[in-house]
Design a protein around this motif. Sequence first.
Motif, PDB file in Angstrom:
ATOM      1  N   LYS A   1       0.856  -1.182   0.000  1.00 53.62           N
ATOM      2  CA  LYS A   1       0.000   0.000   0.000  1.00 53.62           C
ATOM      3  C   LYS A   1       0.893   1.233   0.000  1.00 53.62           C
ATOM      4  CE  LYS A   1      -0.583   0.336   5.031  1.00 53.62           C
ATOM      5  NZ  LYS A   1      -1.569   0.399   6.126  1.00 53.62           N
ATOM      6  N   ILE A   2       0.356   2.332  -0.498  1.00 54.91           N
ATOM      7  CA  ILE A   2       1.137   3.554  -0.641  1.00 54.91           C
ATOM      8  C   ILE A   2       1.526   4.072   0.739  1.00 54.91           C
ATOM      9  CG2 ILE A   2       1.039   5.973  -1.369  1.00 54.91           C
ATOM     10  CD1 ILE A   2      -0.719   5.084  -3.700  1.00 54.91           C
ATOM     11  N   GLY A   3       2.817   4.486   0.867  1.00 55.48           N
ATOM     12  CA  GLY A   3       3.289   5.029   2.139  1.00 55.48           C
ATOM     13  C   GLY A   3       4.726   4.648   2.409  1.00 55.48           C
ATOM     14  N   VAL A   4       5.239   5.138   3.553  1.00 53.12           N
ATOM     15  CA  VAL A   4       6.627   4.892   3.964  1.00 53.12           C
ATOM     16  C   VAL A   4       6.625   3.915   5.124  1.00 53.12           C
ATOM     17  CG1 VAL A   4       8.761   5.946   4.809  1.00 53.12           C
ATOM     18  CG2 VAL A   4       7.295   7.218   3.222  1.00 53.12           C
ATOM     19  N   SER A   5       7.479   2.913   5.059  1.00 56.40           N
ATOM     20  CA  SER A   5       7.542   1.884   6.101  1.00 56.40           C
ATOM     21  C   SER A   5       8.322   2.379   7.303  1.00 56.40           C
ATOM     22  CB  SER A   5       8.233   0.629   5.550  1.00 56.40           C
ATOM     23  OG  SER A   5       9.633   0.857   5.406  1.00 56.40           O
ATOM     24  N   ASP A   6       8.282   1.593   8.375  1.00 55.71           N
ATOM     25  CA  ASP A   6       9.162   1.840   9.516  1.00 55.71           C
ATOM     26  C   ASP A   6      10.577   1.407   9.145  1.00 55.71           C
ATOM     27  OD1 ASP A   6       7.048   2.741  11.058  1.00 55.71           O
ATOM     28  OD2 ASP A   6       6.577   0.701  11.784  1.00 55.71           O
ATOM     29  N   VAL A   7      11.549   1.859   9.923  1.00 56.99           N
ATOM     30  CA  VAL A   7      12.933   1.402   9.729  1.00 56.99           C
ATOM     31  C   VAL A   7      13.051  -0.029  10.238  1.00 56.99           C
ATOM     32  CG1 VAL A   7      15.341   1.766  10.401  1.00 56.99           C
ATOM     33  CG2 VAL A   7      13.869   3.736   9.897  1.00 56.99           C
ATOM     34  N   TYR A   8      13.703  -0.880   9.448  1.00 57.28           N
ATOM     35  CA  TYR A   8      13.906  -2.271   9.892  1.00 57.28           C
ATOM     36  C   TYR A   8      15.316  -2.714   9.537  1.00 57.28           C
ATOM     37  CZ  TYR A   8      13.017  -3.492   4.969  1.00 57.28           C
ATOM     38  OH  TYR A   8      13.071  -3.593   3.603  1.00 57.28           O
ATOM     39  N   LYS A   9      15.771  -3.766  10.243  1.00 58.28           N
ATOM     40  CA  LYS A   9      17.136  -4.259  10.045  1.00 58.28           C
ATOM     41  C   LYS A   9      17.103  -5.639   9.402  1.00 58.28           C
ATOM     42  CE  LYS A   9      21.571  -4.970  12.396  1.00 58.28           C
ATOM     43  NZ  LYS A   9      22.285  -5.076  13.689  1.00 58.28           N
ATOM     44  N   ASP A  10      18.011  -5.855   8.444  1.00 60.90           N
ATOM     45  CA  ASP A  10      18.170  -7.171   7.815  1.00 60.90           C
ATOM     46  C   ASP A  10      19.670  -7.411   7.646  1.00 60.90           C
ATOM     47  OD1 ASP A  10      17.769  -9.586   6.565  1.00 60.90           O
ATOM     48  OD2 ASP A  10      17.254  -8.732   4.620  1.00 60.90           O
ATOM     49  N   GLY A  11      20.216  -8.324   8.430  1.00 60.89           N
ATOM     50  CA  GLY A  11      21.658  -8.549   8.407  1.00 60.89           C
ATOM     51  C   GLY A  11      22.379  -7.369   9.014  1.00 60.89           C
ATOM     52  N   GLU A  12      23.361  -6.820   8.307  1.00 66.18           N
ATOM     53  CA  GLU A  12      24.144  -5.702   8.820  1.00 66.18           C
ATOM     54  C   GLU A  12      23.571  -4.351   8.401  1.00 66.18           C
ATOM     55  OE1 GLU A  12      26.786  -6.066  10.866  1.00 66.18           O
ATOM     56  OE2 GLU A  12      26.283  -8.197  10.844  1.00 66.18           O
ATOM     57  N   PHE A  13      22.446  -4.376   7.628  1.00 65.44           N
ATOM     58  CA  PHE A  13      21.925  -3.126   7.065  1.00 65.44           C
ATOM     59  C   PHE A  13      20.574  -2.750   7.671  1.00 65.44           C
ATOM     60  CE2 PHE A  13      25.013  -4.467   3.999  1.00 65.44           C
ATOM     61  CZ  PHE A  13      25.524  -3.296   3.462  1.00 65.44           C
ATOM     62  N   TYR A  14      20.312  -1.433   7.671  1.00 67.53           N
ATOM     63  CA  TYR A  14      19.016  -0.886   8.048  1.00 67.53           C
ATOM     64  C   TYR A  14      18.325  -0.409   6.773  1.00 67.53           C
ATOM     65  CZ  TYR A  14      20.860  -0.950  12.780  1.00 67.53           C
ATOM     66  OH  TYR A  14      21.385  -1.359  13.978  1.00 67.53           O
ATOM     67  N   PHE A  15      16.999  -0.574   6.728  1.00 63.74           N
ATOM     68  CA  PHE A  15      16.240  -0.264   5.507  1.00 63.74           C
ATOM     69  C   PHE A  15      15.009   0.574   5.824  1.00 63.74           C
ATOM     70  CE2 PHE A  15      18.455  -4.181   4.623  1.00 63.74           C
ATOM     71  CZ  PHE A  15      18.841  -4.095   3.291  1.00 63.74           C
ATOM     72  N   VAL A  16      14.580   1.303   4.784  1.00 65.07           N
ATOM     73  CA  VAL A  16      13.271   1.932   4.799  1.00 65.07           C
ATOM     74  C   VAL A  16      12.731   1.884   3.371  1.00 65.07           C
ATOM     75  CG1 VAL A  16      14.197   4.265   4.426  1.00 65.07           C
ATOM     76  CG2 VAL A  16      11.926   3.972   5.471  1.00 65.07           C
ATOM     77  N   ASN A  17      11.408   1.606   3.226  1.00 70.05           N
ATOM     78  CA  ASN A  17      10.783   1.498   1.911  1.00 70.05           C
ATOM     79  C   ASN A  17       9.713   2.574   1.747  1.00 70.05           C
ATOM     80  OD1 ASN A  17      12.169  -0.993   1.856  1.00 70.05           O
ATOM     81  ND2 ASN A  17      10.384  -2.041   2.730  1.00 70.05           N
ATOM     82  N   LYS A  18       9.576   3.017   0.500  1.00 70.84           N
ATOM     83  CA  LYS A  18       8.469   3.923   0.185  1.00 70.84           C
ATOM     84  C   LYS A  18       7.741   3.402  -1.041  1.00 70.84           C
ATOM     85  CE  LYS A  18       7.099   8.581  -1.158  1.00 70.84           C
ATOM     86  NZ  LYS A  18       7.540   9.942  -1.537  1.00 70.84           N
ATOM     87  N   VAL A  19       6.451   3.053  -0.884  1.00 66.41           N
ATOM     88  CA  VAL A  19       5.606   2.646  -2.007  1.00 66.41           C
ATOM     89  C   VAL A  19       4.919   3.908  -2.524  1.00 66.41           C
ATOM     90  CG1 VAL A  19       3.677   1.230  -2.767  1.00 66.41           C
ATOM     91  CG2 VAL A  19       5.249   0.345  -1.022  1.00 66.41           C
ATOM     92  N   SER A  20       5.266   4.278  -3.765  1.00 66.34           N
ATOM     93  CA  SER A  20       4.733   5.536  -4.311  1.00 66.34           C
ATOM     94  C   SER A  20       3.531   5.325  -5.214  1.00 66.34           C
ATOM     95  CB  SER A  20       5.830   6.271  -5.096  1.00 66.34           C
ATOM     96  OG  SER A  20       6.334   5.435  -6.134  1.00 66.34           O
ATOM     97  N   LYS A  21       3.337   4.077  -5.680  1.00 65.38           N
ATOM     98  CA  LYS A  21       2.266   3.850  -6.650  1.00 65.38           C
ATOM     99  C   LYS A  21       1.875   2.380  -6.647  1.00 65.38           C
ATOM    100  CE  LYS A  21       1.454   4.388 -11.666  1.00 65.38           C
ATOM    101  NZ  LYS A  21       2.118   4.747 -12.956  1.00 65.38           N
ATOM    102  N   ILE A  22       0.595   2.097  -6.748  1.00 61.20           N
ATOM    103  CA  ILE A  22       0.081   0.728  -6.897  1.00 61.20           C
ATOM    104  C   ILE A  22      -0.522   0.612  -8.289  1.00 61.20           C
ATOM    105  CG2 ILE A  22      -1.558  -1.011  -6.105  1.00 61.20           C
ATOM    106  CD1 ILE A  22       0.644  -0.587  -4.120  1.00 61.20           C
ATOM    107  N   VAL A  23      -0.016  -0.344  -9.061  1.00 63.72           N
ATOM    108  CA  VAL A  23      -0.521  -0.568 -10.419  1.00 63.72           C
ATOM    109  C   VAL A  23      -1.406  -1.809 -10.385  1.00 63.72           C
ATOM    110  CG1 VAL A  23       0.083  -0.956 -12.828  1.00 63.72           C
ATOM    111  CG2 VAL A  23       1.610   0.390 -11.356  1.00 63.72           C
ATOM    112  N   PRO A  24      -2.688  -1.696 -10.754  1.00 60.25           N
ATOM    113  CA  PRO A  24      -3.592  -2.845 -10.663  1.00 60.25           C
ATOM    114  C   PRO A  24      -3.233  -3.932 -11.678  1.00 60.25           C
ATOM    115  CG  PRO A  24      -4.664  -1.018 -11.776  1.00 60.25           C
ATOM    116  CD  PRO A  24      -3.365  -0.485 -11.256  1.00 60.25           C
ATOM    117  N   ALA A  25      -3.687  -5.168 -11.394  1.00 58.94           N
ATOM    118  CA  ALA A  25      -3.451  -6.308 -12.287  1.00 58.94           C
ATOM    119  C   ALA A  25      -4.017  -6.015 -13.670  1.00 58.94           C
ATOM    120  CB  ALA A  25      -4.097  -7.558 -11.706  1.00 58.94           C
ATOM    121  N   GLY A  26      -3.347  -6.635 -14.691  1.00 57.18           N
ATOM    122  CA  GLY A  26      -3.807  -6.419 -16.057  1.00 57.18           C
ATOM    123  C   GLY A  26      -2.990  -7.233 -17.040  1.00 57.18           C
TER     124      GLY A  26
END
Length: 658
Positions: free
Chosen positions: A584-609
């Motif tokens: 869904k559109i929005g910015v995620s919380d900060v999360y850690k995976d291995g030695e790195f920290y991440f943040v994601n931003k979903v800017s657009k949802i494209v429907p199936a087609g």
Amino acid sequence: MRINKIILGFALTLNCLAFAQSEKKEILFSIDDKPYYTDEFSRVYNKNIDLVKDESQKDLNQYMELFVGYKLKINKANKIGLQNNVKYINELKSYRTQLSKNYTSDTKVTKALIEEGYNRSLKEIRASHILITVDENAIPADTLKAYNQALDIRKKALAGEKFDDLAVRFSQDPSAKENKGDLGYFSAFRMVYAFESAAFNTKKGEISMPVRTKFGYHLIKVVDSRDNRGEVTVSHIMILKPATTTDSQEDIQKPKSRIQDIYTKLKQGENFESLANQFSEDKNSAPKGGLLPRFASGQLSSEEFENVAFGLTIPNSYSEPFESQFGWHIVKLVDKHPIKKLDEMERELDTKIRKDDRSRLITNSLTTKLQKKYTIVRDENLYAKIKALVTDKFYSSDWILPTNMKDYNQVLFKVENYEVKATAFLSNLDSQQKSNLKIKPIGKLVDYVYQNFVDTQMTNYYNDNLEKEFPEFANVIEEYRDGLLLFDLMEKEIWEKAKQDTLGLKNYYNANQNKYQWKNRADVLVASSTKMDVVKNARKLLKKDQTADFLKETLNTKEVVNIMTKQETYEEGSDNFPKNGKFKIGVSDVYKDGEFYFVNKVSKIVPAGTKTLDEARGKVINDYQQYLEDNWVSDLKKEFKVTINQEVFERLKASMKK
């Protein structure tokens, strides 16, 4: 070879020995009146049955369909002339040449030579020699003279005269004046075979009898024997001795002083390769950090250098400065390469044998067998006529062929049903003038050339008829031939057509759009860092709708890359969708995976087609190729007349199920 690319589901073209069947050979089916027999069907089935994973293809009825379809494709390939393609002809010829080596070589002799070569390669012999030169094709009188001369020298050595002094006085090897006949250490395949054999069969301290090679007669004294040290890879730094002879102590000491300074730098921790590049006077190796090609004992012209190189045991360790006849050196060990095991060297040894004098033993073994196998029928009157033509001008290469060769366009001899004309032998004789043969009288020379010519013709005839001699060879060649044709046909009729038939591809796509569908997709920007505070700042900026470029400009410096970004479109449920990401559109919380920290931003949802043709092109082409192939056999059955002998097939099935 292209045959390696033929993976077509139906494994008919594997190159292994054929499975012999004992049942009676009958016509199973025909294509345009060309018969195909039960023995080929059962042989191929039994050979491939364990490789077939699809259980339906193990059913004999189903397999029959596949087999007929396969033969239809081969008929199509021949019909459109693919068998005349030069590339195809050359590739088939090359494969046949490789495969024929298993039938034109004496495997026992080859195996014995491989084992002998390997056992000898485990040792290194140090030997000296005295050479008395004599031409390989010298007349008997000259040969005997050289032999007796070598024998006289041997007697002197056995009587107590020093071998190296005798080498300087009598050896006709130009290098003997400097090295006194000393050849240093060598192992197998370093000398001509006859010389090598004599050296390895002479005990340490003893002197061989005169040994004949193409260079003349040798006396060989074995000085030492040791285990083979293998090969070594080293780097070196070299300071050359003065180019001109000088008595000046200052000039003599300069190279030694300079190499000692370099050695001091090494001990202080400076890089060997950098020092070699900067100071080494070996112009070939200096640009490569002093690296030399790997070598074995006896391959370099400096024994001192070899001994130091092989004396190093720990990779990256280096020697103290030492002197050779060329200058001063420091050597660094890169790697040691010990002798491999026999099974690891078998192919390499086989190649060496075929390039070596040893190969004559294999050739001679086959020739002896063929001489027993074939009866040569010669026209004695014609042969006598040819011998009368050849004069002593042959020795000076002034003999010429008769002006009217038509008079000799007759059969001189036969190998089985293979006829060889006198003109062919005369041409061969003419070419042998360049070989500098000295056999006398001239009649014996003609006999010698004739026998070699006959042996060559027998070998050629044997090789040309391997398919008749060995059914399994014929089967493998036939399968390889079909495999190459099938590959070329598939490339022409299916693979390339699917890529180039744009209208057909578009029609197929339009009719099958339901197969090419997108799931819901999300455009996601992923920012990552090893520092949590950096990612937290990135999250704040993303919430303010800042771009990836803005994040990097703000959070990175010229010296340090604090943040990295990646922007992709992901399908819902895909394995590579970012962790902790939500569809869904929005910015995620900060999360850690291995030695790195991440943040994601979903800017657009494209429907199936439905995917466009361009988006699905790769998959559509693959599917279209399969579609063409699935319908291809049906089209071929309309183009060719297929007649199956059902009664024979039923009997065959019954016998194969037993």
